[in-house]
Design an enzyme around this catalytic site. Structure first.
Site, PDB file in Angstrom:
ATOM      1  N   ASP A 159     -70.974 -19.872-104.000  1.00  0.00           N
ATOM      2  CA  ASP A 159     -70.645 -21.040-103.172  1.00  0.00           C
ATOM      3  C   ASP A 159     -71.870 -21.940-103.057  1.00  0.00           C
ATOM      4  OD1 ASP A 159     -68.063 -20.118-102.684  1.00  0.00           O
ATOM      5  OD2 ASP A 159     -68.734 -18.896-100.991  1.00  0.00           O
ATOM      6  N   CYS A 209     -74.687 -16.013 -96.097  1.00  0.00           N
ATOM      7  CA  CYS A 209     -74.197 -17.379 -95.820  1.00  0.00           C
ATOM      8  C   CYS A 209     -75.221 -18.123 -94.961  1.00  0.00           C
ATOM      9  CB  CYS A 209     -72.840 -17.340 -95.115  1.00  0.00           C
ATOM     10  SG  CYS A 209     -71.676 -16.171 -95.847  1.00  0.00           S
ATOM     11  N   CYS A 257     -73.204 -15.751-103.878  1.00  0.00           N
ATOM     12  CA  CYS A 257     -71.750 -15.584-103.958  1.00  0.00           C
ATOM     13  C   CYS A 257     -71.096 -16.651-104.837  1.00  0.00           C
ATOM     14  CB  CYS A 257     -71.157 -15.664-102.548  1.00  0.00           C
ATOM     15  SG  CYS A 257     -71.560 -17.230-101.742  1.00  0.00           S
ATOM     16  N   CYS A 263     -67.400 -20.158 -97.482  1.00  0.00           N
ATOM     17  CA  CYS A 263     -66.497 -19.525 -96.520  1.00  0.00           C
ATOM     18  C   CYS A 263     -66.640 -20.135 -95.122  1.00  0.00           C
ATOM     19  CB  CYS A 263     -66.861 -18.042 -96.449  1.00  0.00           C
ATOM     20  SG  CYS A 263     -68.532 -17.800 -95.820  1.00  0.00           S
TER      21      CYS A 263
END
Ligand code: FES
Length: 159
Positions: A65, A139, A63, A95
């Site tokens: 990140d 994540c 993503c 996130c």
């Protein structure tokens, strides 16, 4: 004096608006995430860096990140016993779910041997959190990939 009161009123209007907005967001989040995920995301453990990490890595997820993990490892003098992770910190610009995953993985590795920690998987995190929405599974994978990279860094031969 009068002006001050006016600004005070608009301040409290703004505070009320903010409170309502936060309550609304929390309500929506509760529909998507487990209570444990929200708890870890809002009050994450082990955020930060270690002064002289024995192992360190920063990984970028699909993503875009990133997560960074630092490990402090206690070297075991006896050859038949593995080195133990005694401290672990993380930082992420990702996130809320990635914050929760970082918090959980750093707690999971503390007290584990390097070998035991390297066997952790995204499912180990999901089991603690009670699951994540499909779009946040990566994540948990980012947290595990970062841990594995920090362990690989620890295992690199040094001068
Ligand atoms: Fe990028 Fe969660 S870490 S969306």
């Amino acid at each position: 004096m009068h002006e001050k009161n006016e600004s005070h009123d608009s301040d409290s209007d703004f505070d009320e608006l903010l409170e309502n907005l936060q309550a609304e967001i929390l309500k929506e989040e509760k529909e998507i995430y487990t209570e444990r995920t929200l708890k870890e995301a809002y009050n994450p453990k082990n955020v930060g860096e270690l002064k002289k990490p024995g192992g360190a890595a920063r990984v970028t997820g699909p993503c875009g990140d990133t997560m960074q993990i630092h490990l402090k490892v206690e070297v075991n003098a006896k050859e038949d016993l593995s080195d133990k992770i005694v401290d672990c910190k993380f930082i992420t610009d990702g996130c809320g779910a990635s914050v929760a995953c970082g918090s959980v993985i750093t707690e999971l590795v503390k007290g584990k041997t390097v070998e035991e920690a390297s066997m952790l998987t995204p499912e180990s995190i999901l089991a603690v959190l009670g699951g994540l929405p499909e779009e946040n599974i990566h994540c948990a994978a980012l947290a595990v990939d970062t841990l594995k990279a920090a362990i690989a860094n620890y295992n690199e031969p040094r001068d």
